[in-house]
Write a protein that holds these residues in place. Structure first.
Motif, PDB file in Angstrom:
ATOM      1  N   GLY A  49       0.919  11.433  -6.441  1.00 54.72           N
ATOM      2  CA  GLY A  49       0.232  11.856  -5.194  1.00 54.72           C
ATOM      3  C   GLY A  49      -0.987  11.022  -4.650  1.00 54.72           C
ATOM      4  O   GLY A  49      -1.383  11.150  -3.648  1.00 54.72           O
ATOM      5  N   ALA A  50      -1.491   9.994  -5.529  1.00 60.01           N
ATOM      6  CA  ALA A  50      -2.389   9.131  -5.067  1.00 60.01           C
ATOM      7  C   ALA A  50      -1.891   7.941  -4.383  1.00 60.01           C
ATOM      8  O   ALA A  50      -0.578   7.627  -4.469  1.00 60.01           O
ATOM      9  CB  ALA A  50      -3.223   8.722  -6.249  1.00 60.01           C
ATOM     10  N   VAL A  51      -2.943   7.238  -3.545  1.00 54.72           N
ATOM     11  CA  VAL A  51      -2.268   6.118  -2.602  1.00 54.72           C
ATOM     12  C   VAL A  51      -3.071   5.149  -3.537  1.00 54.72           C
ATOM     13  O   VAL A  51      -4.371   4.915  -3.755  1.00 54.72           O
ATOM     14  CB  VAL A  51      -2.825   6.395  -1.197  1.00 54.72           C
ATOM     15  CG1 VAL A  51      -2.453   5.228  -0.373  1.00 54.72           C
ATOM     16  CG2 VAL A  51      -2.049   7.725  -0.852  1.00 54.72           C
ATOM     17  N   TYR A  52      -2.237   3.855  -3.424  1.00 56.81           N
ATOM     18  CA  TYR A  52      -3.037   2.655  -4.051  1.00 56.81           C
ATOM     19  C   TYR A  52      -2.623   1.454  -3.319  1.00 56.81           C
ATOM     20  O   TYR A  52      -1.477   1.328  -2.705  1.00 56.81           O
ATOM     21  CB  TYR A  52      -2.411   2.403  -5.471  1.00 56.81           C
ATOM     22  CG  TYR A  52      -2.897   3.459  -6.321  1.00 56.81           C
ATOM     23  CD1 TYR A  52      -3.835   3.554  -7.134  1.00 56.81           C
ATOM     24  CD2 TYR A  52      -1.838   4.385  -6.581  1.00 56.81           C
ATOM     25  CE1 TYR A  52      -4.233   4.365  -7.993  1.00 56.81           C
ATOM     26  CE2 TYR A  52      -2.098   5.531  -7.582  1.00 56.81           C
ATOM     27  CZ  TYR A  52      -3.252   5.472  -8.350  1.00 56.81           C
ATOM     28  OH  TYR A  52      -3.421   6.411  -9.044  1.00 56.81           O
ATOM     29  N   LEU A  56      -7.088   4.198  -3.043  1.00 56.39           N
ATOM     30  CA  LEU A  56      -7.340   4.703  -1.664  1.00 56.39           C
ATOM     31  C   LEU A  56      -7.757   5.807  -1.422  1.00 56.39           C
ATOM     32  O   LEU A  56      -6.908   6.705  -2.018  1.00 56.39           O
ATOM     33  CB  LEU A  56      -6.659   3.914  -0.649  1.00 56.39           C
ATOM     34  CG  LEU A  56      -6.222   2.571  -0.620  1.00 56.39           C
ATOM     35  CD1 LEU A  56      -5.438   1.844   0.654  1.00 56.39           C
ATOM     36  CD2 LEU A  56      -7.554   1.553  -0.590  1.00 56.39           C
ATOM     37  N   ASP A  57      -8.679   6.017  -0.901  1.00 53.10           N
ATOM     38  CA  ASP A  57      -9.035   7.706  -0.502  1.00 53.10           C
ATOM     39  C   ASP A  57      -8.458   8.032   1.042  1.00 53.10           C
ATOM     40  O   ASP A  57      -9.083   8.108   1.714  1.00 53.10           O
ATOM     41  CB  ASP A  57     -10.617   7.614  -0.438  1.00 53.10           C
ATOM     42  CG  ASP A  57     -10.999   9.343  -0.117  1.00 53.10           C
ATOM     43  OD1 ASP A  57     -10.231   9.974  -0.557  1.00 53.10           O
ATOM     44  OD2 ASP A  57     -12.116   9.320   0.454  1.00 53.10           O
ATOM     45  N   GLU A  58      -7.086   7.990   0.812  1.00 53.83           N
ATOM     46  CA  GLU A  58      -6.371   8.522   2.155  1.00 53.83           C
ATOM     47  C   GLU A  58      -5.058   8.866   1.581  1.00 53.83           C
ATOM     48  O   GLU A  58      -4.555   8.774   0.585  1.00 53.83           O
ATOM     49  CB  GLU A  58      -6.262   7.218   3.009  1.00 53.83           C
ATOM     50  CG  GLU A  58      -5.438   5.952   2.449  1.00 53.83           C
ATOM     51  CD  GLU A  58      -5.281   4.814   3.149  1.00 53.83           C
ATOM     52  OE1 GLU A  58      -4.251   4.183   3.873  1.00 53.83           O
ATOM     53  OE2 GLU A  58      -6.465   4.043   3.593  1.00 53.83           O
ATOM     54  N   THR A 107       0.947  -1.234  -0.008  1.00 53.96           N
ATOM     55  CA  THR A 107      -0.044   0.071   0.073  1.00 53.96           C
ATOM     56  C   THR A 107       0.980   1.181  -0.037  1.00 53.96           C
ATOM     57  O   THR A 107       1.749   1.491   0.910  1.00 53.96           O
ATOM     58  CB  THR A 107      -1.064   0.058   1.246  1.00 53.96           C
ATOM     59  OG1 THR A 107      -1.661  -0.972   1.164  1.00 53.96           O
ATOM     60  CG2 THR A 107      -1.718   1.221   1.245  1.00 53.96           C
ATOM     61  N   ALA A 108       1.000   2.091  -1.079  1.00 54.17           N
ATOM     62  CA  ALA A 108       1.818   2.926  -1.240  1.00 54.17           C
ATOM     63  C   ALA A 108       1.299   4.028  -1.912  1.00 54.17           C
ATOM     64  O   ALA A 108       0.333   3.944  -2.581  1.00 54.17           O
ATOM     65  CB  ALA A 108       3.148   2.628  -1.922  1.00 54.17           C
ATOM     66  N   LYS A 109       2.182   5.414  -1.845  1.00 51.08           N
ATOM     67  CA  LYS A 109       1.742   6.590  -2.527  1.00 51.08           C
ATOM     68  C   LYS A 109       2.701   6.721  -3.580  1.00 51.08           C
ATOM     69  O   LYS A 109       4.031   6.443  -3.591  1.00 51.08           O
ATOM     70  CB  LYS A 109       1.621   7.668  -1.455  1.00 51.08           C
ATOM     71  CG  LYS A 109       1.395   9.068  -1.905  1.00 51.08           C
ATOM     72  CD  LYS A 109       1.655  10.209  -0.639  1.00 51.08           C
ATOM     73  CE  LYS A 109       1.577  11.535  -1.257  1.00 51.08           C
ATOM     74  NZ  LYS A 109       1.397  12.284   0.009  1.00 51.08           N
ATOM     75  N   VAL A 110       2.070   7.216  -4.660  1.00 51.27           N
ATOM     76  CA  VAL A 110       3.218   7.660  -5.853  1.00 51.27           C
ATOM     77  C   VAL A 110       3.690   8.744  -5.610  1.00 51.27           C
ATOM     78  O   VAL A 110       3.178   9.869  -5.626  1.00 51.27           O
ATOM     79  CB  VAL A 110       2.323   7.673  -7.243  1.00 51.27           C
ATOM     80  CG1 VAL A 110       3.246   7.942  -8.339  1.00 51.27           C
ATOM     81  CG2 VAL A 110       1.678   6.211  -7.520  1.00 51.27           C
ATOM     82  N   VAL A 111       5.238   8.837  -5.254  1.00 44.88           N
ATOM     83  CA  VAL A 111       5.689  10.085  -4.839  1.00 44.88           C
ATOM     84  C   VAL A 111       6.212  10.955  -6.233  1.00 44.88           C
ATOM     85  O   VAL A 111       6.408  11.980  -5.923  1.00 44.88           O
ATOM     86  CB  VAL A 111       6.984   9.627  -3.988  1.00 44.88           C
ATOM     87  CG1 VAL A 111       7.580  10.872  -3.348  1.00 44.88           C
ATOM     88  CG2 VAL A 111       6.584   8.926  -2.689  1.00 44.88           C
TER      89      VAL A 111
END
Ligand SMILES: [Zn+2]
Length: 319
Positions: free
Chosen positions: A139-142, A169-171, A96-100
């Motif tokens: 910037g989105a989390v998946y 994910l909405d976080e 579970t990670a954010k695209v930085v």
């Protein structure tokens, strides 16, 4: 009696293999465990094929049916993993990670390349065009299911593949930094330090050896400064790379001054010699990310002595 035991062991063995194979294909095909077991048994009993080979053969036939390549096949039950815990090649994991960050792919076969981040740190990811996956947004989390780990020269990354599941994910995730800080004495400066020349070819930047690039042969190099230092923290030694800015800060010698020194002496090695005299034996605190076995110095602070003088004393007494 013995043969009976062996036979029943082989039976339960085949059952386990069958269950594993069915699980591997569960996302792709409607594979029945009994059917897999029957195919295995047929090969083992009728054709005396060793179990491993039978398994490979059965897997291959299902791969054909599903139109998949072997490396696209999930291992089934991939484990949820923190990015910083990834330290093995070819493991199937969920993250579970954010695209930085996203950057331009350098190859036509790659659809996306960038940096993923979670609370433990960051890791490169690659997504290939053949996998036909939806694009990830910066910037989105998946939640990324079934990605496979990859290792190149000690650096790990994850590859998205045709079996990867993507759920936005909405976080938000507070991305941790994976910088390390070491404190110790600079005990050595390695060759390839000081005033160096780099290959000017696009995207190469290799350090030249006697005017030669390993990849591009003899080239007109571009001057740069760097130090490959060895820092001993009392327990172990760390290879640290100081780039041009860090080297200038550490030595007080700018690139221009270094070039002038080399010109005056008609010798580039005078630069590293002077740096060695200045730096070796001095204590530093170095902070930065790791790259393979190297720490890439982002911040450097000169210390007046051993950071933990008592620890050094204790060590000295024990020798
Ligand atoms: Zn080159």
């Amino acid at each position: 009696m013995e043969t009976k035991v062996e036979a029943s062991e082989t039976m339960s063995d085949l059952r386990t293999h069958a269950a594993e194979i069915a699980e591997q294909f569960s996302d792709h095909l409607d594979v029945d465990e009994d059917d897999v077991e029957e195919r295995l048994q047929n090969l083992v009993d009728e054709y005396r094929v060793p179990v491993d080979e039978a398994r490979r053969s059965v897997v291959n036939s299902y791969l054909d049916e599903a139109g998949l390549e072997r490396d696209e096949l999930g291992r089934g039950g991939a484990e949820e993993t923190l990015l910083a815990d990834i330290d093995e090649d070819e493991q199937w994991v969920d993250v579970t990670a954010k695209v930085v960050d996203l950057w331009d792919p350098r190859s036509d076969s790659i659809s996306q390349v960038g940096l993923l981040g979670d609370e433990s740190g960051t890791l490169k990811f690659v997504s290939f065009k053949t996998s036909e996956l939806p694009e990830l947004d910066e910037g989105a989390v998946y939640e990324l299911g079934n990605v496979v780990t990859d290792e190149y020269q000690g650096n790990f990354s994850v590859k998205l593949n045709r079996t990867t599941t993507i759920e936005e994910l909405d976080e938000d995730i507070e991305v941790g930094d994976d910088d390390v800080t070491i404190e110790g004495a600079l005990v050595d400066i390695q060759s390839g330090s000081g005033l160096i020349k780099r290959c000017p070819e696009e995207g190469c930047t290799r350090v030249l050896q006697n005017g030669r690039c390993n990849e591009h042969g003899n080239v007109e190099g571009e001057f740069d400064l760097r130090i490959k230092g060895v820092v001993d923290d009392g327990n172990e030694v760390h290879d640290v790379i100081f780039n041009k800015e860090m080297t200038e800060e550490l030595t007080g010698i700018s690139l221009e001054e270094a070039k002038q020194m080399a010109m005056d002496a008609l010798d580039t090695t005078i630069v590293v010699d002077e740096m060695r005299d200045d730096l070796v034996g001095v204590y530093y605190r170095v902070t930065g990310p790791t790259f393979g076995r190297y720490v890439l110095a982002d911040e450097t602070e000169r210390l007046t002595g051993p950071a933990d003088a008592e620890a050094v004393l204790i060590k000295a007494r024990s020798i």
